[in-house]
Design a protein around this motif. Sequence first.
Motif, mmCIF file in Angstrom:
data_model
loop_
_atom_site.group_PDB
_atom_site.id
_atom_site.type_symbol
_atom_site.label_atom_id
_atom_site.label_comp_id
_atom_site.label_asym_id
_atom_site.label_seq_id
_atom_site.Cartn_x
_atom_site.Cartn_y
_atom_site.Cartn_z
ATOM 1 N N GLY A 83 23.640 23.022 -41.219
ATOM 2 C CA GLY A 83 23.414 24.354 -40.677
ATOM 3 C C GLY A 83 23.385 25.419 -41.754
ATOM 4 N N ALA A 84 24.327 25.352 -42.700
ATOM 5 C CA ALA A 84 24.386 26.330 -43.781
ATOM 6 C C ALA A 84 23.163 26.205 -44.692
ATOM 7 N N TYR A 85 22.744 24.981 -44.955
ATOM 8 C CA TYR A 85 21.559 24.751 -45.790
ATOM 9 C C TYR A 85 20.308 25.320 -45.116
ATOM 10 N N LEU A 86 20.221 25.148 -43.791
ATOM 11 C CA LEU A 86 19.086 25.691 -43.046
ATOM 12 C C LEU A 86 19.067 27.212 -43.133
ATOM 13 N N LEU A 87 20.233 27.834 -43.033
ATOM 14 C CA LEU A 87 20.309 29.290 -43.131
ATOM 15 C C LEU A 87 19.778 29.767 -44.469
ATOM 16 N N LEU A 88 20.159 29.086 -45.544
ATOM 17 C CA LEU A 88 19.684 29.475 -46.874
ATOM 18 C C LEU A 88 18.165 29.429 -46.954
ATOM 19 N N ASN A 89 17.572 28.470 -46.278
ATOM 20 C CA ASN A 89 16.129 28.284 -46.390
ATOM 21 C C ASN A 89 15.323 29.200 -45.480
ATOM 22 N N ILE A 90 15.843 29.535 -44.299
ATOM 23 C CA ILE A 90 15.071 30.405 -43.423
ATOM 24 C C ILE A 90 15.087 31.855 -43.898
ATOM 25 N N THR A 91 16.027 32.190 -44.788
ATOM 26 C CA THR A 91 16.035 33.550 -45.326
ATOM 27 C C THR A 91 14.838 33.797 -46.236
ATOM 28 N N ASP A 92 14.206 32.732 -46.716
ATOM 29 C CA ASP A 92 13.063 32.864 -47.617
ATOM 30 C C ASP A 92 11.727 32.900 -46.884
ATOM 31 N N LEU A 93 11.749 32.695 -45.570
ATOM 32 C CA LEU A 93 10.504 32.682 -44.801
ATOM 33 C C LEU A 93 9.912 34.084 -44.676
ATOM 34 N N LYS A 94 8.606 34.149 -44.564
ATOM 35 C CA LYS A 94 7.911 35.430 -44.469
ATOM 36 C C LYS A 94 8.207 36.112 -43.129
ATOM 37 N N PRO A 95 8.146 37.445 -43.114
ATOM 38 C CA PRO A 95 8.369 38.178 -41.861
ATOM 39 C C PRO A 95 7.386 37.736 -40.781
ATOM 40 N N LEU A 96 7.841 37.751 -39.541
ATOM 41 C CA LEU A 96 6.995 37.353 -38.418
ATOM 42 C C LEU A 96 6.105 38.492 -37.934
ATOM 43 N N TYR A 97 6.660 39.702 -38.018
ATOM 44 C CA TYR A 97 5.922 40.835 -37.452
ATOM 45 C C TYR A 97 6.492 42.139 -37.997
ATOM 46 N N GLN A 98 5.639 43.128 -38.134
ATOM 47 C CA GLN A 98 6.061 44.461 -38.531
ATOM 48 C C GLN A 98 5.442 45.483 -37.592
ATOM 49 N N TYR A 99 6.197 46.512 -37.274
ATOM 50 C CA TYR A 99 5.663 47.584 -36.448
ATOM 51 C C TYR A 99 6.277 48.904 -36.902
ATOM 52 N N GLN A 100 5.681 49.994 -36.472
ATOM 53 C CA GLN A 100 6.097 51.310 -36.947
ATOM 54 C C GLN A 100 6.403 52.229 -35.780
ATOM 55 N N ILE A 101 7.517 52.933 -35.891
ATOM 56 C CA ILE A 101 7.897 53.968 -34.940
ATOM 57 C C ILE A 101 8.076 55.252 -35.736
ATOM 58 N N SER A 102 7.249 56.253 -35.438
ATOM 59 C CA SER A 102 7.193 57.478 -36.233
ATOM 60 C C SER A 102 6.835 57.102 -37.669
ATOM 61 N N ASN A 103 7.708 57.423 -38.603
ATOM 62 C CA ASN A 103 7.414 57.110 -40.001
ATOM 63 C C ASN A 103 8.211 55.922 -40.528
ATOM 64 N N GLN A 104 8.928 55.252 -39.629
ATOM 65 C CA GLN A 104 9.784 54.151 -40.063
ATOM 66 C C GLN A 104 9.186 52.804 -39.666
ATOM 67 N N VAL A 105 9.188 51.884 -40.639
ATOM 68 C CA VAL A 105 8.647 50.544 -40.429
ATOM 69 C C VAL A 105 9.788 49.571 -40.149
ATOM 70 N N PHE A 106 9.641 48.767 -39.103
ATOM 71 C CA PHE A 106 10.646 47.775 -38.728
ATOM 72 C C PHE A 106 10.053 46.379 -38.884
ATOM 73 N N THR A 107 10.886 45.472 -39.410
ATOM 74 C CA THR A 107 10.419 44.122 -39.708
ATOM 75 C C THR A 107 11.220 43.088 -38.927
ATOM 76 N N ILE A 108 10.506 42.187 -38.264
ATOM 77 C CA ILE A 108 11.142 41.073 -37.558
ATOM 78 C C ILE A 108 11.018 39.843 -38.441
ATOM 79 N N THR A 109 12.144 39.347 -38.912
ATOM 80 C CA THR A 109 12.158 38.164 -39.775
ATOM 81 C C THR A 109 12.678 36.957 -39.010
ATOM 82 N N PRO A 110 12.351 35.737 -39.456
ATOM 83 C CA PRO A 110 12.842 34.544 -38.772
ATOM 84 C C PRO A 110 14.360 34.487 -38.671
ATOM 85 N N VAL A 111 15.065 34.833 -39.762
ATOM 86 C CA VAL A 111 16.519 34.734 -39.750
ATOM 87 C C VAL A 111 17.126 35.724 -38.754
ATOM 88 N N LYS A 112 16.583 36.958 -38.687
ATOM 89 C CA LYS A 112 17.091 37.944 -37.735
ATOM 90 C C LYS A 112 16.849 37.486 -36.303
#
Length: 257
Positions: A83-112
């Motif tokens: 489980g710990a090894y998997l956590l280390l590796n999913i932190t390196d995966l590319k973001p799944l999606y990005q969106y913007q609200i007003s002037n702020q950009v929010f990123t959805i990553t696999p680990v989150k």
Amino acid sequence: MEYIIICLVAFAASILTFFSGFGLGTILLPVFSLFFPVEIAIALTGVVHFFNNIYKFVLVGKNANKNVLIYFGLPAVIASFIGAYLLLNITDLKPLYQYQISNQVFTITPVKLIIAILLIVFAILELLPFFKKLHFKKKHLPIGGLLSGFFGGLSGHQGALRSAFLINAGLTKEVFIGSAVVISAFVDFTRISIYSTRFLKSGLKDNIPLILCATISAIIGAYFGNKLLKKITLEFIQKLVAILLISISIALGAGLL
């Protein structure tokens, strides 16, 4: 400001664990996530959880059952590596999606997203009556150890599954608590060892004062919780904590945190 908030939450969460149905890590992880990347938050929570377990280990570790430690604890420790090894590796995966609200950009990553889903699932499981009524036989202990250890290594959520499998193992209250504390401490030590190979370079060691303050706060909370509140069960507190956890998890999964 983060010192005050995290220490207060660690203290309160440690008290709540005696009657809320939720573990210290489950409550503390979302708070750390407000100030740190989620993978660092998991590691920081793990360290606080580990030292809090060491305190409990000294108090009740002698009551642990040897067979439970072998048949449940050993698989849990092995699975926590995975489980710990998997956590280390999913932190390196590319973001799944990005969106913007007003002037702020929010990123959805696999680990989150994964941690958010796990937080929601385990918060709901802690409240569902049918989950608490599940019965597992002693022959299922290795399976329970593997599941508990894996999720413990991945996100720190090991308590709900561990309790579900051990509660019907024919243990006395003292042996159950002692065995759970020992297993939890070993799983924490294992996953922290894996985390340290990566996260020490990401600022974990720079937050040692914060870890110490949060740990001391949690230990003080555990002391008062054990003395004053261990016989209290408040359904309102359970539901309130669950709602807060689910709300923070949704925000985390949506990339708002």
